[in-house]
Design a protein around this motif. Structure first.
Motif, PDB file in Angstrom:
ATOM      1  N   GLU A   1       0.846  -1.192   0.000  1.00  0.00           N
ATOM      2  CA  GLU A   1       0.000   0.000   0.000  1.00  0.00           C
ATOM      3  C   GLU A   1       0.872   1.229   0.000  1.00  0.00           C
ATOM      4  OE1 GLU A   1      -4.029  -1.066   2.327  1.00  0.00           O
ATOM      5  OE2 GLU A   1      -2.846   0.584   3.158  1.00  0.00           O
ATOM      6  N   GLU A   2       0.583   2.160  -0.878  1.00  0.00           N
ATOM      7  CA  GLU A   2       1.344   3.418  -0.901  1.00  0.00           C
ATOM      8  C   GLU A   2       1.059   4.185   0.382  1.00  0.00           C
ATOM      9  OE1 GLU A   2       3.603   4.158  -2.748  1.00  0.00           O
ATOM     10  OE2 GLU A   2       3.239   3.634  -4.845  1.00  0.00           O
ATOM     11  N   ALA A   3       2.131   4.654   1.042  1.00  0.00           N
ATOM     12  CA  ALA A   3       1.925   5.463   2.258  1.00  0.00           C
ATOM     13  C   ALA A   3       1.146   6.717   1.855  1.00  0.00           C
ATOM     14  CB  ALA A   3       3.279   5.834   2.836  1.00  0.00           C
ATOM     15  N   GLY A   4       0.249   7.113   2.670  1.00  0.00           N
ATOM     16  CA  GLY A   4      -0.510   8.343   2.383  1.00  0.00           C
ATOM     17  C   GLY A   4      -1.776   8.066   1.614  1.00  0.00           C
ATOM     18  N   THR A   5      -1.642   7.582   0.374  1.00  0.00           N
ATOM     19  CA  THR A   5      -2.833   7.411  -0.464  1.00  0.00           C
ATOM     20  C   THR A   5      -3.536   6.073  -0.197  1.00  0.00           C
ATOM     21  OG1 THR A   5      -1.618   6.312  -2.215  1.00  0.00           O
ATOM     22  CG2 THR A   5      -1.748   8.727  -2.335  1.00  0.00           C
ATOM     23  N   GLY A   6      -2.796   5.088   0.305  1.00  0.00           N
ATOM     24  CA  GLY A   6      -3.379   3.761   0.526  1.00  0.00           C
ATOM     25  C   GLY A   6      -3.601   3.002  -0.770  1.00  0.00           C
ATOM     26  N   GLU A   7      -3.111   3.548  -1.871  1.00  0.00           N
ATOM     27  CA  GLU A   7      -3.293   2.860  -3.155  1.00  0.00           C
ATOM     28  C   GLU A   7      -2.430   1.602  -3.231  1.00  0.00           C
ATOM     29  OE1 GLU A   7      -2.965   4.896  -6.872  1.00  0.00           O
ATOM     30  OE2 GLU A   7      -4.118   6.573  -6.033  1.00  0.00           O
ATOM     31  N   LYS A   8      -2.951   0.605  -3.940  1.00  0.00           N
ATOM     32  CA  LYS A   8      -2.209  -0.658  -4.060  1.00  0.00           C
ATOM     33  C   LYS A   8      -1.175  -0.541  -5.182  1.00  0.00           C
ATOM     34  CE  LYS A   8      -4.948  -2.932  -1.231  1.00  0.00           C
ATOM     35  NZ  LYS A   8      -4.588  -2.949   0.166  1.00  0.00           N
ATOM     36  N   ARG A   9      -0.062  -1.221  -4.960  1.00  0.00           N
ATOM     37  CA  ARG A   9       1.013  -1.208  -5.948  1.00  0.00           C
ATOM     38  C   ARG A   9       1.699  -2.579  -5.925  1.00  0.00           C
ATOM     39  NH1 ARG A   9       6.366  -0.176  -5.301  1.00  0.00           N
ATOM     40  NH2 ARG A   9       6.172   0.500  -3.137  1.00  0.00           N
ATOM     41  N   LEU A  10       2.128  -3.050  -7.093  1.00  0.00           N
ATOM     42  CA  LEU A  10       2.869  -4.325  -7.144  1.00  0.00           C
ATOM     43  C   LEU A  10       4.350  -4.038  -6.949  1.00  0.00           C
ATOM     44  CD1 LEU A  10       2.864  -7.432  -7.716  1.00  0.00           C
ATOM     45  CD2 LEU A  10       3.355  -6.836 -10.100  1.00  0.00           C
ATOM     46  N   GLN A  11       4.924  -4.635  -5.903  1.00  0.00           N
ATOM     47  CA  GLN A  11       6.371  -4.491  -5.681  1.00  0.00           C
ATOM     48  C   GLN A  11       7.054  -5.778  -6.140  1.00  0.00           C
ATOM     49  OE1 GLN A  11       7.794  -2.603  -2.055  1.00  0.00           O
ATOM     50  NE2 GLN A  11       8.820  -4.541  -1.588  1.00  0.00           N
ATOM     51  N   ILE A  12       8.123  -5.637  -6.916  1.00  0.00           N
ATOM     52  CA  ILE A  12       8.817  -6.819  -7.453  1.00  0.00           C
ATOM     53  C   ILE A  12      10.207  -6.916  -6.817  1.00  0.00           C
ATOM     54  CG2 ILE A  12       9.605  -7.986  -9.557  1.00  0.00           C
ATOM     55  CD1 ILE A  12       7.501  -6.529 -11.135  1.00  0.00           C
ATOM     56  N   ASN A  13      10.367  -7.909  -5.941  1.00  0.00           N
ATOM     57  CA  ASN A  13      11.661  -8.110  -5.254  1.00  0.00           C
ATOM     58  C   ASN A  13      12.513  -9.050  -6.108  1.00  0.00           C
ATOM     59  OD1 ASN A  13      10.523  -6.709  -2.937  1.00  0.00           O
ATOM     60  ND2 ASN A  13       9.398  -8.601  -2.531  1.00  0.00           N
ATOM     61  N   ALA A  14      12.992  -8.517  -7.245  1.00  0.00           N
ATOM     62  CA  ALA A  14      13.626  -9.370  -8.260  1.00  0.00           C
ATOM     63  C   ALA A  14      14.856 -10.100  -7.719  1.00  0.00           C
ATOM     64  CB  ALA A  14      13.993  -8.538  -9.476  1.00  0.00           C
ATOM     65  N   GLN A  15      15.496  -9.552  -6.698  1.00  0.00           N
ATOM     66  CA  GLN A  15      16.738 -10.189  -6.208  1.00  0.00           C
ATOM     67  C   GLN A  15      16.469 -11.563  -5.595  1.00  0.00           C
ATOM     68  OE1 GLN A  15      15.358  -7.481  -5.012  1.00  0.00           O
ATOM     69  NE2 GLN A  15      15.255  -7.534  -2.774  1.00  0.00           N
ATOM     70  N   ASN A  16      15.196 -11.861  -5.237  1.00  0.00           N
ATOM     71  CA  ASN A  16      14.873 -13.175  -4.651  1.00  0.00           C
ATOM     72  C   ASN A  16      14.592 -14.257  -5.699  1.00  0.00           C
ATOM     73  OD1 ASN A  16      14.997 -12.066  -2.163  1.00  0.00           O
ATOM     74  ND2 ASN A  16      12.829 -12.254  -1.661  1.00  0.00           N
TER      75      ASN A  16
END
Ligand SMILES: Cc1cc2nc3c(=O)[nH]c(=O)nc-3n(C[C@H](O)[C@H](O)[C@H](O)COP(=O)(O)OP(=O)(O)OC[C@H]3O[C@@H](n4cnc5c(N)ncnc54)[C@H](O)[C@@H]3O)c2cc1C
Ligand code: SF4
Length: 547
Positions: free
Chosen positions: A500-515
């Protein structure tokens, strides 16, 4: 970025991928050249930091192709140390295990329980002794074409490009490997293979390829639970009757047990997590005792092909061919593909060698596909072609049909069942039951991050993302809204997270490619085919010891 001149190396044949298929091809090429008294330059590149670092398999190994390639493998010290001595086939309910007759394809008399990674390390040594040049840590990043559209080799990826796409102080340009013939042996869902299949229309007229994900751990178990040579397969719990899959448990040497769970990627429920199904499976009363007092050594995951005979693409294109799981030769009822991968590499090598020697009157006129049609691979895969698709009828329907097909029709049914692409199979989250997985106990079952930790996965952090979204907006607009972002669950390494984006609460896909453990599941299962897995900087990825 300014164009930089890349170094160029020339060979007769370049092989992309040092798995069983690529190494068998390289060895056969050199054997043929030696027998003919000619020089042949053969090079193999491998994206893992060393040969075997990215190899993950079961593995019960059928030595048929190895017997043909290196008949004196015993004297040469091949790591086939544990003959399979007992097969058990179990149907699990939540609390019980019922022993079923072992299907004939799963009889392993004459086979060996091995680490495929170690077999590849040994094959690489054999290849080098014959004069093959092997370059681990070099990922094939681009197919090179001449002005007529013929493949003329591959380029390895640049090293030292930063996240922003600009060169860093580590920058070293990739190398162009130019060859008369290029053999692509990248394994299941190869990234360059994907572009070749598209460019040359290699799938026209065949069924789509279908896949499964295999999640695996290697354990050192207590001596009283170790039975070298024991092969256990289970079906049933914890999967529902409509989901194809099951487990394997192979007892190797040195108190090691390979345990894994395979799930067909045509599964429908977006809440399903292959990783957690596997963790839950290990807690079954008939299974957990194997691990009591033991220690988990390694973890990893890899996709495998399940399409079989009807999904074999055209294998030939101008300037090269596909071999092994890059094309897809797994015998699903046997759960084996290393012997067919090796054989396809050998047959491709023979065809390519004949072509390079100008033997157009002999086999030089044949394509790799034609040559394979005359080999034992074709008959083996033809006979079992209806077994995997029959599981569309559910677990019991599939088992019944398989018994009929095997015992009565003997693989000669006058029909062929067809496949549907895996990525079209998910149902919307709103129509799917949620699945509650138990919390890991840290003894027998574990969480994802501690698992990835023991896969020794490492990627240079400052590099462009190797997981690319064709249209980033779809991650939320479709994947999240319609399917509750199934990539959060099917990725066995926790690479995809909805935050969740801080402030707006909007959803976002985070990609932890290093894993990323390079299993390729996201490239296959994404419902919109919106994820492209491309090679990261060479040497990045898991560092499996003996998987
Ligand atoms: C969980 C699981 C269990 C299995 N169990 C069994 C079993 O018990 N018995 C059996 O016979 N088979 C089994 N298989 C299948 C078997 O592992 C495969 O059929 C076999 O590994 C295919 O060999 P390959 O050489 O085609 O591909 P791979 O073994 O996948 O090797 C491909 C190699 O190419 C490298 N590569 C890929 N792309 C690039 C690139 N662009 N540049 C450079 N290098 C690249 C990879 O890093 C890898 O080292 C299993 C598979 C899985 C996933
Ligand atoms: S990001 Fe994709 S390829 Fe990497 S581990 Fe996750 S599902 Fe597998």
């Amino acid at each position: 970025m300014a164009e930089v001149e890349r170094e160029r190396m020339e060979y007769d044949v370049v092989v992309v991928g040092a798995g069983p298929a690529g190494l068998a091809a390289a060895i056969r090429l050199k054997q043929l050249a030696t027998a003919a008294g000619t020089e042949l330059g053969v090079c193999v590149i491998e994206k893992g930091s060393e040969v075997g670092a990215h190899i993950l398999s079961g593995a019960v190994f059928e030595p048929r192709a190895l017997n043909e390639l290196l008949p004196d493998w015993r004297e040469r010290g091949a790591p086939l140390n544990t003959p399979a001595v007992e097969d058990r086939f179990l149907y699990l309910t939540a609390n019980r295990a019922l022993r079923l007759p072992t299907p004939p394809q799963m009889h392993n008399h004459g086979n060996y329980i091995i680490s495929l990674g170690n077999l590849c390390r040994w094959l690489a040594k054999e290849a080098e002794e014959l004069g093959v040049e092997i370059y681990p840590g070099f990922a094939g990043a681009e197919v090179l074409y001449d002005e007529d559209g013929r493949v003329r080799g591959v380029a390895t990826g640049d090293m030292g490009i930063g996240r922003d796409g600009e060169p860093t102080e580590r920058y070293t340009p990739g190398v162009e490997l130019i060859a008369h013939e290029t053999i692509f042996a990248e394994g299941c869902r190869g990234s360059l293979t994907k572009t070749l299949i598209e460019r040359f229309g290699l799938r026209e007229g065949t069924d789509p390829q279908t896949y499964a994900i295999g999640v695996k751990e290697l354990w050192e178990v207590a001596p009283e639970h170790h039975q070298p040579g024991l092969v256990v397969h289970t079906i049933g719990w914890p999967l529902d009757k409509g989901t194809y899959g099951g487990s394997f448990l192979y007892h190797l040497e040195d108190r090691q047990v390979a345990v894994g769970f395979v799930i067909g990627l045509d599964y429908k429920n977006p809440f399903l997590s292959p990783f957690e199904e596997f963790q839950r499976f290990k807690t079954h009363p008939a299974i957990r005792d194997f691990f009591a007092g033991g220690r988990r050594i390694s973890y990893g995951a890899r996709a495998l092909n399940e399409g079989g005979f009807q999904s074999i693409p055209r294998l030939d294109f101008p300037g090269g061919a596909l071999v092994g799981c890059a094309a897809g030769f797994i015998n699903v009822p046997k759960i084996k593909g290393s012997h067919t991968a090796m054989k396809s590499g050998m047959v491709a090598a023979e065809t390519v060698f004949a072509r390079l020697s100008g033997d157009a009157g002999g086999d030089g006129g044949a394509t790799v596909r034609e040559a394979l049609q005359r080999s034992w691979i074709w008959d083996e895969l033809y006979r079992v072609r209806n077994i995997r698709p029959s599981f569309r009828l559910g677990l019991w329907g599939g088992l019944l049909y398989s018994a009929l097909d095997t015992y009565v029709l003997r693989g000669r049914a006058p029909w062929t069942m067809h496949h549907h692409p895996d990525h079209t199979q998910l149902i919307p989250a709103s129509a799917a039951p949620r699945i509650q997985y138990p919390r890991p106990d840290g003894q027998i079952s574990f969480d994802r991050l501690s698992s990835v930790f023991i896969s020794n996965t490492n990627h240079e952090e400052d590099q462009p993302p190797h997981l690319r979204l064709r249209d980033p907006a779809k991650a939320i607009a479709i994947n999240y809204r319609l399917y509750d972002s199934p990539e959060q669950r099917y990725c066995p390494a926790g690479v995809y997270e909805i935050v969740e984006e801080a402030g707006t609460g909007e959803k976002r896909l985070q990609i932890n490619a290093q894993n990323c453990v390079h299993c390729k599941t996201c490239d296959i299962k994404d419902p919109e085919q919106n994820i492209d897995w491309v090679v990261p900087e060479g040497g990045g990825g898991p560092n499996y010891p003996n998987m």
